[in-house]
Design an enzyme around this catalytic site. Structure first.
Site, mmCIF file in Angstrom:
data_model
loop_
_atom_site.group_PDB
_atom_site.id
_atom_site.type_symbol
_atom_site.label_atom_id
_atom_site.label_comp_id
_atom_site.label_asym_id
_atom_site.label_seq_id
_atom_site.Cartn_x
_atom_site.Cartn_y
_atom_site.Cartn_z
ATOM 1 N N SER A 129 28.768 27.625 49.789
ATOM 2 C CA SER A 129 27.757 28.657 49.965
ATOM 3 C C SER A 129 26.353 28.065 49.930
ATOM 4 O O SER A 129 26.099 27.075 49.229
ATOM 5 C CB SER A 129 27.894 29.692 48.846
ATOM 6 N N TYR A 154 27.614 32.328 40.174
ATOM 7 C CA TYR A 154 28.384 32.177 41.414
ATOM 8 C C TYR A 154 28.130 30.797 42.021
ATOM 9 O O TYR A 154 29.070 30.098 42.415
ATOM 10 C CB TYR A 154 27.976 33.274 42.395
#
Length: 323
Positions: A129, A154
């Site tokens: 990501s 995250y």
């Protein structure tokens, strides 16, 4: 080729699976169909995949090591693993960090343990990501920058997966590519993402929140471009033991306010906008350098935000007729 796709009922996983099936390849799909967002959307994606003879599906959790190891043992003909299963959502990682460790750390490790037992494995690709760039301020983001100042938990789990992959490439020779995705959007997308939730808010006349920030922008990347990039990287030669990281973005950051304007125009309704402070976990701006993937595959994105939002809204109206 026989290709294992984890997260096959997800946004990117289902789109890539569709493209692989169109190329005549055999796809083995895995997904746990969790309820992070409406499982009916995941089931609808699976229904489309199920029309292809080359697709088979098993509901399973990648963090279940017994299931994954037995799956590898039963499918020695797998040549490629595309690992897209993960717990998504930057802000939810502050609320339920344990689920992110289970899915993104343990799940990634278990997939690697299964992969090293596949005798015919040629390449493992996995979803990382743009969030790993965290508080980096130099734009565009480049893969060779340090990424040790994450803004969210995250991001911590996705960076952990990258480091784990580098270790397994070194120890066990698994050829791997980590794909740092930048704000993927389009038809059949995730309802928790801003473009989708904004569309639902505008269509229903309910308020949406626009976070403050002079540079609030995203490198919105259309799903068809993402699929082309993934297939190009999958096909690119990679040596045993190599572990590379590649950005997949649009190289064209756009203000989030422009996204709202395009949604308003397409839906024929004005947005009810509340201003809010940007959460600490959110990045102010993202922008992908595409030099590395361009040099490797020749890939470059083709879809403008105007065209991509138009295609999304055409699908949105059909999937949500009331909108």
């Amino acid at each position: 080729m026989t290709i294992l796709v984890t997260g096959a009922a997800g946004f990117i996983g289902s789109a890539v699976s569709t493209a692989l099936l169109a190329r005549g390849q055999t796809v083995l799909g895995l997904d746990n169909l969790n309820d992070y967002y409406d499982p009916a959307l995941k089931q609808a994606r699976l229904a489309r995949l199920g029309t292809h003879r080359g697709f088979s599906f098993r509901q399973a959790d990648v963090a279940d090591r017994d299931t994954m190891l037995s799956f590898a043992e039963a499918n020695p003909d797998v040549t490629h693993v595309l690992h897209f299963a993960a717990q998504a959502g930057v802000r939810r990682s502050l609320i339920d960090p344990y689920s992110y460790v289970t899915a993104n750390v343990m799940g990634h490790l278990t997939v690697l343990e299964a992969a090293r037992r596949l005798p015919n494995l040629q390449h493992l690709l996995y979803a990382s990501s743009s969030s790993v760039y965290g508080s980096n301020s130099a734009l565009p983001f480049r893969e060779d920058e340090r990424v040790d100042a994450p803004n969210s938990f995250y991001a911590v789990t996705k960076r952990s997966a990258e480091l784990t992959s580098q270790s397994y490439a070194h120890l066990y020779g698994i050829p791997q590519t980590g794909l740092r995705f930048f704000t993927v959007y389009g038809p059949w997308g995730r309802p928790d993402m801003a473009y989708y939730s904004f569309a639902r808010a505008i269509a229903s006349g309910t308020p949406l929140t626009l976070y403050s920030g002079r540079r609030l922008s995203r490198d919105f990347t259309y799903i068809d471009d993402v699929v082309d990039a993934v297939l190009g990287v999958m096909d690119a030669p990679i040596d045993r033991g190599q572990a590379r990281l590649l950005n997949i973005g649009n190289d064209r950051p756009e203000p989030v306010s422009k996204l709202i304007q395009l949604l308003e125009q397409g839906l024929g309704r004005a947005a009810v906008v509340n201003q809010g402070a940007r959460p600490d976990a959110d990045m102010e701006a993202t922008w992908a350098s595409l030099e590395a993937i361009g040099a490797l595959t020749g890939w470059a994105p083709k879809t403008t935000l105007d065209d991509g939002v138009g295609a999304f809204l055409a699908w949105f109206r059909g999937f949500h007729p009331a909108g």
